[in-house]
Design a protein around this motif. Structure first.
Motif, PDB file in Angstrom:
ATOM      1  N   ASP A 144     -25.102 -40.469  13.740  1.00 12.05           N
ATOM      2  CA  ASP A 144     -25.900 -40.830  15.093  1.00 12.05           C
ATOM      3  C   ASP A 144     -25.404 -41.409  16.407  1.00 12.05           C
ATOM      4  O   ASP A 144     -26.072 -41.646  17.055  1.00 12.05           O
ATOM      5  N   THR A 145     -24.170 -41.613  16.113  1.00 12.28           N
ATOM      6  CA  THR A 145     -23.550 -41.826  17.438  1.00 12.28           C
ATOM      7  C   THR A 145     -23.027 -40.645  18.276  1.00 12.28           C
ATOM      8  O   THR A 145     -22.838 -39.540  17.450  1.00 12.28           O
ATOM      9  N   THR A 146     -23.135 -40.612  19.536  1.00  9.63           N
ATOM     10  CA  THR A 146     -22.860 -39.357  20.365  1.00  9.63           C
ATOM     11  C   THR A 146     -21.317 -39.349  20.230  1.00  9.63           C
ATOM     12  O   THR A 146     -20.474 -40.247  20.255  1.00  9.63           O
ATOM     13  N   VAL A 147     -20.906 -38.085  20.688  1.00  8.91           N
ATOM     14  CA  VAL A 147     -19.483 -37.762  20.833  1.00  8.91           C
ATOM     15  C   VAL A 147     -19.249 -38.512  22.072  1.00  8.91           C
ATOM     16  O   VAL A 147     -17.896 -39.167  21.858  1.00  8.91           O
ATOM     17  N   ILE A 186     -24.181 -34.343  21.841  1.00 12.33           N
ATOM     18  CA  ILE A 186     -23.803 -33.914  20.428  1.00 12.33           C
ATOM     19  C   ILE A 186     -23.748 -35.133  19.599  1.00 12.33           C
ATOM     20  O   ILE A 186     -23.179 -36.271  20.041  1.00 12.33           O
ATOM     21  N   LYS A 187     -24.960 -35.296  18.773  1.00 15.75           N
ATOM     22  CA  LYS A 187     -25.022 -36.770  17.874  1.00 15.75           C
ATOM     23  C   LYS A 187     -24.031 -36.243  16.777  1.00 15.75           C
ATOM     24  O   LYS A 187     -24.358 -35.351  15.965  1.00 15.75           O
ATOM     25  N   MET A 188     -23.179 -36.907  16.218  1.00 17.83           N
ATOM     26  CA  MET A 188     -22.751 -36.986  15.033  1.00 17.83           C
ATOM     27  C   MET A 188     -23.379 -37.002  13.642  1.00 17.83           C
ATOM     28  O   MET A 188     -24.284 -37.876  13.657  1.00 17.83           O
ATOM     29  N   ALA A 189     -23.322 -36.241  12.685  1.00 18.14           N
ATOM     30  CA  ALA A 189     -23.996 -36.331  11.596  1.00 18.14           C
ATOM     31  C   ALA A 189     -23.186 -35.623  10.344  1.00 18.14           C
ATOM     32  O   ALA A 189     -22.106 -35.156  10.824  1.00 18.14           O
ATOM     33  N   PRO A 190     -23.495 -35.611   9.344  1.00 16.18           N
ATOM     34  CA  PRO A 190     -22.699 -35.382   8.025  1.00 16.18           C
ATOM     35  C   PRO A 190     -22.031 -33.877   8.253  1.00 16.18           C
ATOM     36  O   PRO A 190     -21.088 -33.651   7.797  1.00 16.18           O
ATOM     37  N   ASN A 191     -23.241 -33.033   8.757  1.00 12.97           N
ATOM     38  CA  ASN A 191     -22.688 -31.612   8.730  1.00 12.97           C
ATOM     39  C   ASN A 191     -21.590 -31.301   9.747  1.00 12.97           C
ATOM     40  O   ASN A 191     -20.890 -30.481   9.957  1.00 12.97           O
ATOM     41  N   LEU A 192     -21.447 -32.496  10.610  1.00 18.59           N
ATOM     42  CA  LEU A 192     -20.342 -32.326  11.807  1.00 18.59           C
ATOM     43  C   LEU A 192     -19.071 -33.170  11.388  1.00 18.59           C
ATOM     44  O   LEU A 192     -18.063 -33.354  12.410  1.00 18.59           O
ATOM     45  N   ASP A 193     -18.926 -33.649  10.243  1.00 16.79           N
ATOM     46  CA  ASP A 193     -17.780 -34.421   9.651  1.00 16.79           C
ATOM     47  C   ASP A 193     -16.415 -33.662  10.040  1.00 16.79           C
ATOM     48  O   ASP A 193     -16.626 -32.442   9.305  1.00 16.79           O
ATOM     49  N   GLY A 194     -15.484 -33.978  10.827  1.00 19.00           N
ATOM     50  CA  GLY A 194     -14.423 -33.163  11.046  1.00 19.00           C
ATOM     51  C   GLY A 194     -14.555 -32.292  12.255  1.00 19.00           C
ATOM     52  O   GLY A 194     -13.705 -31.715  12.606  1.00 19.00           O
ATOM     53  N   LEU A 195     -15.579 -32.725  13.205  1.00 22.22           N
ATOM     54  CA  LEU A 195     -15.793 -31.861  14.286  1.00 22.22           C
ATOM     55  C   LEU A 195     -14.383 -32.010  15.292  1.00 22.22           C
ATOM     56  O   LEU A 195     -14.131 -32.979  15.346  1.00 22.22           O
ATOM     57  N   ARG A 196     -14.174 -30.831  15.619  1.00 21.47           N
ATOM     58  CA  ARG A 196     -12.845 -30.830  16.524  1.00 21.47           C
ATOM     59  C   ARG A 196     -13.346 -30.429  17.941  1.00 21.47           C
ATOM     60  O   ARG A 196     -13.940 -29.447  18.406  1.00 21.47           O
ATOM     61  N   ILE A 197     -13.002 -31.328  18.823  1.00 24.45           N
ATOM     62  CA  ILE A 197     -13.046 -30.962  20.344  1.00 24.45           C
ATOM     63  C   ILE A 197     -12.047 -31.006  21.188  1.00 24.45           C
ATOM     64  O   ILE A 197     -11.064 -31.727  20.650  1.00 24.45           O
ATOM     65  N   ARG A 198     -12.283 -30.555  22.214  1.00 25.22           N
ATOM     66  CA  ARG A 198     -11.010 -30.675  23.229  1.00 25.22           C
ATOM     67  C   ARG A 198     -11.666 -31.358  24.711  1.00 25.22           C
ATOM     68  O   ARG A 198     -12.626 -30.679  24.970  1.00 25.22           O
ATOM     69  N   LEU A 199     -10.936 -32.074  25.018  1.00 26.12           N
ATOM     70  CA  LEU A 199     -11.331 -32.567  26.531  1.00 26.12           C
ATOM     71  C   LEU A 199     -10.660 -31.783  27.556  1.00 26.12           C
ATOM     72  O   LEU A 199      -9.365 -31.329  27.379  1.00 26.12           O
ATOM     73  N   PRO A 200     -11.298 -31.600  28.500  1.00 30.65           N
ATOM     74  CA  PRO A 200     -10.847 -30.728  29.736  1.00 30.65           C
ATOM     75  C   PRO A 200      -9.791 -31.464  30.292  1.00 30.65           C
ATOM     76  O   PRO A 200      -9.570 -32.639  30.272  1.00 30.65           O
TER      77      PRO A 200
END
Length: 113
Positions: A30-33, A96-110
């Motif tokens: 529930d914390t945002t990216v 984007i709120k973090m949730a169990p289905n997003l565990d390991g979410l990979r993002i790139r900062l511009p």
């Protein structure tokens, strides 16, 4: 791997910063990216503080996670239209709120401007 049935389980967010350096950040559901990236001290302006009034928390979601983060709203699309280095998988980190289905979410900062 966290237990998805435990609400207090820590999740992992993988961030590639504008210089190409990879960071693994632990965060609570529930914390945002945006909150997670800023809390880790990585460079993200997030000028509006998450009120969907700018595009300074722009992130690029890895292709394999893009469908999982959900559809962006029309308001988010309007803000992204004002951003730089926007891609097909661009999103605002405040939306984007973090949730169990997003565990390991990979993002790139511009890249930094």
């Amino acid at each position: 791997m966290p237990n998805a049935n435990t609400p207090d389980s820590m999740l992992k967010l993988q961030v590639v910063d504008g210089d190409g350096v990879e960071h693994d950040i632990a965060c609570k559901p529930d914390t945002t990216v945006m909150e997670t990236v800023r809390g880790a001290g990585l460079p993200m302006e997030a000028i509006c503080g998450g009120s969907l009034a700018c595009a300074t928390c722009h992130v690029i979601v890895a292709e394999e996670y893009f469908a999982l983060v959900g559809q962006s709203s029309e308001d988010e699309e309007d803000m992204l239209d004002q951003g730089f280095d926007i891609t097909r998988t661009s999103r605002l980190g405040c939306q984007i709120k973090m949730a169990p289905n997003l565990d390991g979410l990979r993002i790139r900062l511009p890249p930094r401007r």
